[in-house]
Enzyme design. Sequence first.
Site, PDB file in Angstrom:
ATOM      1  N   TYR A   1      -5.684   8.031  -6.059  1.00  0.00           N
ATOM      2  CA  TYR A   1      -4.738   7.033  -5.545  1.00  0.00           C
ATOM      3  C   TYR A   1      -4.481   6.663  -3.934  1.00  0.00           C
ATOM      4  CZ  TYR A   1       0.019   5.433  -4.725  1.00  0.00           C
ATOM      5  OH  TYR A   1       1.383   4.795  -3.922  1.00  0.00           O
ATOM      6  N   SER A  51       1.103  -1.457  -0.689  1.00  0.00           N
ATOM      7  CA  SER A  51      -0.055  -0.134  -0.085  1.00  0.00           C
ATOM      8  C   SER A  51       0.996   1.264   0.172  1.00  0.00           C
ATOM      9  CB  SER A  51      -1.080  -0.614   1.536  1.00  0.00           C
ATOM     10  OG  SER A  51      -1.541   1.212   1.527  1.00  0.00           O
ATOM     11  N   SER A  52       0.220   2.042   0.658  1.00  0.00           N
ATOM     12  CA  SER A  52       1.311   3.330   1.187  1.00  0.00           C
ATOM     13  C   SER A  52       1.017   4.376   2.052  1.00  0.00           C
ATOM     14  CB  SER A  52       1.193   4.326  -0.609  1.00  0.00           C
ATOM     15  OG  SER A  52       1.938   5.470  -0.580  1.00  0.00           O
ATOM     16  N   LYS A  62      -5.359   2.501  -2.142  1.00  0.00           N
ATOM     17  CA  LYS A  62      -3.741   2.097  -1.096  1.00  0.00           C
ATOM     18  C   LYS A  62      -4.847   1.845  -0.040  1.00  0.00           C
ATOM     19  CE  LYS A  62      -0.560   2.022  -3.920  1.00  0.00           C
ATOM     20  NZ  LYS A  62      -0.184   0.752  -4.301  1.00  0.00           N
TER      21      LYS A  62
HETATM   22  N1  LIG Z   1       7.849   5.084  -5.305  1.00  0.00           N
HETATM   23  C1  LIG Z   1       7.289   5.333  -3.867  1.00  0.00           C
HETATM   24  O1  LIG Z   1       8.110   6.581  -3.306  1.00  0.00           O
HETATM   25  C2  LIG Z   1       6.336   4.431  -2.820  1.00  0.00           C
HETATM   26  C3  LIG Z   1       5.559   5.140  -2.304  1.00  0.00           C
HETATM   27  C4  LIG Z   1       4.545   4.322  -1.648  1.00  0.00           C
HETATM   28  C5  LIG Z   1       4.280   3.951  -1.861  1.00  0.00           C
HETATM   29  N2  LIG Z   1       4.535   3.009  -3.086  1.00  0.00           N
HETATM   30  C6  LIG Z   1       3.915   2.331  -3.744  1.00  0.00           C
HETATM   31  O2  LIG Z   1       4.868   0.936  -3.900  1.00  0.00           O
HETATM   32  C7  LIG Z   1       5.492   0.229  -4.999  1.00  0.00           C
HETATM   33  C8  LIG Z   1       5.787   0.052  -5.884  1.00  0.00           C
HETATM   34  O3  LIG Z   1       6.224   1.297  -6.546  1.00  0.00           O
HETATM   35  P1  LIG Z   1       7.980   1.374  -7.188  1.00  0.00           P
HETATM   36  O4  LIG Z   1       7.360   3.058  -7.590  1.00  0.00           O
HETATM   37  O5  LIG Z   1       9.187   0.843  -6.850  1.00  0.00           O
HETATM   38  O6  LIG Z   1       6.934   1.305  -8.695  1.00  0.00           O
HETATM   39  P2  LIG Z   1       8.021   1.417 -10.015  1.00  0.00           P
HETATM   40  O7  LIG Z   1       9.909   2.020  -9.208  1.00  0.00           O
HETATM   41  O8  LIG Z   1       7.198   1.942 -10.974  1.00  0.00           O
HETATM   42  O9  LIG Z   1       7.858  -0.113 -10.551  1.00  0.00           O
HETATM   43  C9  LIG Z   1       7.136  -0.497 -10.521  1.00  0.00           C
HETATM   44  C10 LIG Z   1       7.012  -1.837 -10.813  1.00  0.00           C
HETATM   45  O10 LIG Z   1       6.112  -2.383 -11.484  1.00  0.00           O
HETATM   46  C11 LIG Z   1       5.823  -2.970 -12.714  1.00  0.00           C
HETATM   47  N3  LIG Z   1       4.858  -2.168 -12.871  1.00  0.00           N
HETATM   48  C12 LIG Z   1       3.749  -0.879 -13.027  1.00  0.00           C
HETATM   49  N4  LIG Z   1       2.899  -1.082 -13.375  1.00  0.00           N
HETATM   50  C13 LIG Z   1       2.658  -2.150 -13.774  1.00  0.00           C
HETATM   51  C14 LIG Z   1       1.536  -2.851 -14.510  1.00  0.00           C
HETATM   52  N5  LIG Z   1       0.514  -2.100 -14.515  1.00  0.00           N
HETATM   53  N6  LIG Z   1       1.598  -3.937 -14.445  1.00  0.00           N
HETATM   54  C15 LIG Z   1       2.580  -5.175 -14.021  1.00  0.00           C
HETATM   55  N7  LIG Z   1       3.861  -4.577 -14.079  1.00  0.00           N
HETATM   56  C16 LIG Z   1       3.822  -3.546 -13.731  1.00  0.00           C
HETATM   57  C17 LIG Z   1       7.172  -2.464 -13.215  1.00  0.00           C
HETATM   58  O11 LIG Z   1       7.267  -2.673 -14.929  1.00  0.00           O
HETATM   59  P3  LIG Z   1       7.139  -2.275 -15.575  1.00  0.00           P
HETATM   60  O12 LIG Z   1       7.469  -0.928 -15.868  1.00  0.00           O
HETATM   61  O13 LIG Z   1       8.216  -3.023 -16.410  1.00  0.00           O
HETATM   62  O14 LIG Z   1       5.535  -2.505 -16.285  1.00  0.00           O
HETATM   63  C18 LIG Z   1       7.780  -2.028 -11.901  1.00  0.00           C
HETATM   64  O15 LIG Z   1       8.690  -3.600 -12.442  1.00  0.00           O
HETATM   65  C19 LIG Z   1       3.850   0.554  -5.616  1.00  0.00           C
HETATM   66  O16 LIG Z   1       2.482  -0.438  -5.287  1.00  0.00           O
HETATM   67  C20 LIG Z   1       3.461   1.752  -5.331  1.00  0.00           C
HETATM   68  O17 LIG Z   1       2.256   2.541  -5.356  1.00  0.00           O
HETATM   69  C21 LIG Z   1       5.217   3.676  -3.822  1.00  0.00           C
END
Ligand SMILES: NC(=O)c1ccc[n+]([C@@H]2O[C@H](COP(=O)([O-])OP(=O)(O)OC[C@H]3O[C@@H](n4cnc5c(N)ncnc54)[C@H](OP(=O)(O)O)[C@@H]3O)[C@@H](O)[C@H]2O)c1
Length: 271
Positions: free
Chosen positions: A168, A155-156, A172
């Site tokens: 979003y 989640s987040s 979440k």
């Molecule tokens: N980044 C933050 O600061 C943050 C904070 C709180 C929570 N989160 C949560 O943590 C999780 C990971 O975030 P992240 O920032 O690490 O994301 P990210 O860097 O965008 O990585 C996402 C991963 O998921 C894949 N992906 C994205 N959309 C997809 C889809 N529709 N179908 C299949 N694969 C998909 C991407 O590969 P492709 O692009 O090749 O599909 C990549 O491997 C998410 O649930 C996000 O909401 C993130």
Amino acid sequence: MSTIRETSAAGGRGGRFDGRRMVVTGGSRGLGEQVVRLLLSEGACVATCGRTADHLDVLRDALAPSDRHRLVTRVLDVVEAGAVETFVAEAAEELGGLDGAVASAGGARGRGLGEATHQDWLATWEMNAGHAARLVGAAAPHLRAAGGGSVVVVSSISGSRPGPQAQYGSAKAAQIHMVSSLARELGADGIRVNAVSPGSMLIRGKRWDRIREEDPAAFDRFRDEFPGRQLVEPREVADVIAFLLSAESRGVTGANIPVDRGQNAPTPDGY
Ligand SMILES: NC(=O)c1ccc[n+]([C@@H]2O[C@H](COP(=O)([O-])OP(=O)(O)OC[C@H]3O[C@@H](n4cnc5c(N)ncnc54)[C@H](OP(=O)(O)O)[C@@H]3O)[C@@H](O)[C@H]2O)c1
């Protein structure tokens, strides 16, 4: 046909997850990549997916040969009908069953309420809550067959704090509620379901890293949201996910564990 677990002669590494079979959505980059790497390094057999074949290939090529042969990858979009279900079925077949699942793929579509379309709300729901629910549903029979297992939904901090892009935060928040309900529904089968709520993570090339490079003053102001003035490292979140997948957390289910370094607001452009 022998499974990956059989051909990798499970065990022998002395890792926490030796021979354990895990599926992780969105494991080619960001947080998901850290989870995949950590699980492989501790002996697990892992299936992961992403939309971009190149990203999955880069991950595979970067792995040590001893880890690479325990990784299964699929190119798919988790929002497409049936994609998660097919991924889980194929993963269970290739790995020889399942012991755990992580819903890490996620993200947001659209901007604030005035600009976000109905489609943005639906897509954001599907990417986060929808895909996580379908992952748990698809994995449950395999976890049951293994005598139980553990599911972690990413989640987040946005799931419990107000911020822009209500679509979003709402999706979440739904994930956090979902794990508490599904933990009760699946508990009798020995299946635990938990969430982690990362704060803003510093991921190379992504939003906060870009702001750090392009607008250091804005980045510096944002750091004030963290008592220690440090953003969250994805590996810190991966460590908590691994704990929730491991036997050490056997008493934990239906929980949401923040991994946010005490962050206050989820973005610098909050309300
Ligand atoms: N980044 C933050 O600061 C943050 C904070 C709180 C929570 N989160 C949560 O943590 C999780 C990971 O975030 P992240 O920032 O690490 O994301 P990210 O860097 O965008 O990585 C996402 C991963 O998921 C894949 N992906 C994205 N959309 C997809 C889809 N529709 N179908 C299949 N694969 C998909 C991407 O590969 P492709 O692009 O090749 O599909 C990549 O491997 C998410 O649930 C996000 O909401 C993130």
